[in-house]
Design an enzyme around this catalytic site. Sequence first.
Site, PDB file in Angstrom:
ATOM      1  CB  SER A  33      11.209  21.881 -27.866  1.00  0.00           C
ATOM      2  OG  SER A  33      12.206  20.791 -27.998  1.00  0.00           O
ATOM      3  CG  HIS A  64      16.863  22.935 -28.263  1.00  0.00           C
ATOM      4  ND1 HIS A  64      16.689  22.587 -26.678  1.00  0.00           N
ATOM      5  CD2 HIS A  64      15.479  22.426 -28.709  1.00  0.00           C
ATOM      6  CE1 HIS A  64      15.717  21.660 -26.572  1.00  0.00           C
ATOM      7  NE2 HIS A  64      15.218  21.508 -27.796  1.00  0.00           N
ATOM      8  CG  HIS A  86      17.095  16.345 -26.672  1.00  0.00           C
ATOM      9  ND1 HIS A  86      17.298  17.630 -27.209  1.00  0.00           N
ATOM     10  CD2 HIS A  86      15.910  16.415 -25.856  1.00  0.00           C
ATOM     11  CE1 HIS A  86      16.407  18.314 -27.144  1.00  0.00           C
ATOM     12  NE2 HIS A  86      15.453  17.583 -26.292  1.00  0.00           N
ATOM     13  CE1 TYR A  88      16.410  14.658 -30.865  1.00  0.00           C
ATOM     14  CE2 TYR A  88      15.295  14.341 -28.821  1.00  0.00           C
ATOM     15  CZ  TYR A  88      15.523  15.124 -29.854  1.00  0.00           C
ATOM     16  OH  TYR A  88      15.136  16.310 -29.795  1.00  0.00           O
ATOM     17  CD  GLU A  89      20.151  16.980 -29.874  1.00  0.00           C
ATOM     18  OE1 GLU A  89      20.839  18.074 -30.357  1.00  0.00           O
ATOM     19  OE2 GLU A  89      19.696  17.091 -28.750  1.00  0.00           O
ATOM     20  CB  ALA A 116       8.125  20.933 -25.488  1.00  0.00           C
ATOM     21  CG  MET A 217      11.693  12.569 -27.052  1.00  0.00           C
ATOM     22  SD  MET A 217      11.448  13.045 -28.628  1.00  0.00           S
ATOM     23  CE  MET A 217      10.235  12.623 -29.577  1.00  0.00           C
ATOM     24  CB  SER A 218      14.369  16.195 -22.532  1.00  0.00           C
ATOM     25  OG  SER A 218      13.281  16.961 -21.955  1.00  0.00           O
ATOM     26  CG  ASN A 241       2.061  17.143 -28.945  1.00  0.00           C
ATOM     27  OD1 ASN A 241       3.281  17.890 -28.281  1.00  0.00           O
ATOM     28  ND2 ASN A 241       2.023  15.964 -29.001  1.00  0.00           N
ATOM     29  CG  HIS A 254      10.457  19.935 -33.937  1.00  0.00           C
ATOM     30  ND1 HIS A 254      10.630  19.795 -32.322  1.00  0.00           N
ATOM     31  CD2 HIS A 254      11.544  20.731 -34.284  1.00  0.00           C
ATOM     32  CE1 HIS A 254      11.685  20.552 -31.981  1.00  0.00           C
ATOM     33  NE2 HIS A 254      12.303  21.426 -33.137  1.00  0.00           N
TER      34      HIS A 254
END
Length: 279
Positions: A33, A64, A86, A88-89, A116, A217-218, A241, A254
């Site tokens: 990201s 992306h 990902h 979640y997509e 990220a 998440m990756s 963050n 995001h």
Amino acid sequence: MDEFLTETIIDTAAEALRHRFSLSPEVGIILGSGLSPVAEAVKAEAIIPYPDIPYFPRATVEGHAGQLIVGHLEGHPVMVMQGRAHYYEGYSMAQVTLPVRVMQALGVRTLIVTNAAGGLNPSFRPGDVMVIRDHINLIGMAGLSPLRGPNLDRFGPRFPDMSSAYDRTLRTIARSVAQEAGIPVHEGVYICLAGPSYETPADIRFLRLIGADAVGMSTVPEVTVARHGGMRVLGLSGISNLASAEEGEDTTTHEEVLEAGRILAPRLETIIRGVLRRL
Ligand code: HPA
């Protein structure tokens, strides 16, 4: 596409790419990201949008770019994924990791994977880089492994070893390149959650307690497949963050993650190019 990868799927995608460039990629690079700008340093021989590649997942998330760049970086033939898919997509674990299998089929032996991530370790600051020393495969423990299903013996063993997933030599080089460039760098443990919601304060306390330094998440599915295929792996997290354990104290968005990418992309580019120079 079926739930599991087959040799035919991998070979079809690899074949479609093979005639688009003449070089043989040695190093695969996955940009997470907000980190797509790192690819601008590549002397490109081919730029291939993901929708042009059979079976390839498309990157649907903002930040992306969704294309493959093949060319040279610091003299090395590289294949760079500008953006990733990902779980979640809505993709299966197999789809998320197909690009790594295609890299393997095309001869890539070293994978540099970036992301990220939210900082869990209280000493981290946004903009810092964490060299991944190890990961916790939380989603894998819950059953979401990209290696579930019939094993592809041509690509790797049924029960792959994960005791040294992140190459020690590459980690040492990455840290020293960062230090010499004045980039704040740590080494730590990355943990992968399925997302897409960010963590609750209780989640954060749990993740810290079990030994994670950064959360995202990756990466873990890709590294699992890369190690199954015997690749050397370097993992770099850009801390975008800080994940807060206090209720309502610090929200994560995001936009914040993409904003941090503006600081992190040049830092990760410096580290990746420095590592490639020393390979
Ligand atoms: N949590 C999970 N994934 C992330 C975060 C986070 O705080 N930041 C960037 N990716």
